[in-house]
Write an enzyme that holds these catalytic residues in place. Structure first.
Site, PDB file in Angstrom:
ATOM      1  N   HIS A   8     -73.799   9.399   2.554  1.00  0.00           N
ATOM      2  CA  HIS A   8     -73.105  10.402   3.363  1.00  0.00           C
ATOM      3  C   HIS A   8     -72.935   9.844   4.775  1.00  0.00           C
ATOM      4  CE1 HIS A   8     -77.402  11.472   4.100  1.00  0.00           C
ATOM      5  NE2 HIS A   8     -76.966  11.557   5.346  1.00  0.00           N
ATOM      6  N   GLU A  57     -73.268  14.926   6.653  1.00  0.00           N
ATOM      7  CA  GLU A  57     -74.459  15.578   7.182  1.00  0.00           C
ATOM      8  C   GLU A  57     -74.168  15.933   8.627  1.00  0.00           C
ATOM      9  OE1 GLU A  57     -79.116  14.597   8.356  1.00  0.00           O
ATOM     10  OE2 GLU A  57     -77.795  12.999   7.659  1.00  0.00           O
ATOM     11  N   HIS A  74     -64.769   7.312  12.737  1.00  0.00           N
ATOM     12  CA  HIS A  74     -64.010   8.314  11.983  1.00  0.00           C
ATOM     13  C   HIS A  74     -64.583   8.453  10.577  1.00  0.00           C
ATOM     14  CE1 HIS A  74     -61.888   4.699  10.483  1.00  0.00           C
ATOM     15  NE2 HIS A  74     -61.611   5.430   9.410  1.00  0.00           N
ATOM     16  N   GLU A 122     -59.892  11.456   9.132  1.00  0.00           N
ATOM     17  CA  GLU A 122     -58.717  10.809   8.569  1.00  0.00           C
ATOM     18  C   GLU A 122     -58.423  11.351   7.178  1.00  0.00           C
ATOM     19  OE1 GLU A 122     -57.431   6.325   7.022  1.00  0.00           O
ATOM     20  OE2 GLU A 122     -59.304   6.604   8.077  1.00  0.00           O
TER      21      GLU A 122
END
Length: 128
Positions: A8, A57, A74, A122
């Protein structure tokens, strides 16, 4: 190779409630877990509820003393129809950083937009 997948991405946020709402309502992620890591830090894990895969997270310091270094440049989210997603996000008042979809040499398309803390996100449509 020892690494199997990206677990993550951790993003420091200033308001956990606002960010949870954004990632749920705008990006369609599910809140999978939420708890306080300690007295000063709240955590929220969002991702795909069906598979249980965590994607993001959110980390919120109750005193907002996190340093700027280490912030993520990003986060890219794969979509099937980038044009359709752009229209949907515009209807939700999302701010895009450009007016045009960019195309990579391999035919993949992408566009950047901002999250509630100014984090760069994005939309990415891989070449079919």
């Amino acid at each position: 190779m020892a690494v199997k997948k990206l677990e993550h991405v951790g993003v420091m946020v200033s308001d956990l409630e606002v960010s949870i709402g954004f990632y749920q309502d705008v990006l369609g992620l599910d809140l999978l877990d939420r708890f306080d890591a300690n007295e000063s830090t709240g955590l929220a894990f969002l991702g795909d509820g069906a598979s249980g895969q965590v994607i993001v997270e959110l980390i919120c310091g109750k005193d907002n003393t996190f340093p700027d270094e280490g912030k993520v440049h990003h986060i890219a989210f794969t979509v099937d129809d980038i044009e359709g997603e752009i229209e949907r996000l515009i209807s939700l008042k999302v701010h895009f950083t450009s007016d045009e979809i960019s195309t990579l040499a391999n035919g993949s398309k992408y566009i950047f937009f901002k999250g509630p803390d100014g984090e760069t996100l994005e939309l990415f449509q891989p070449k079919s």
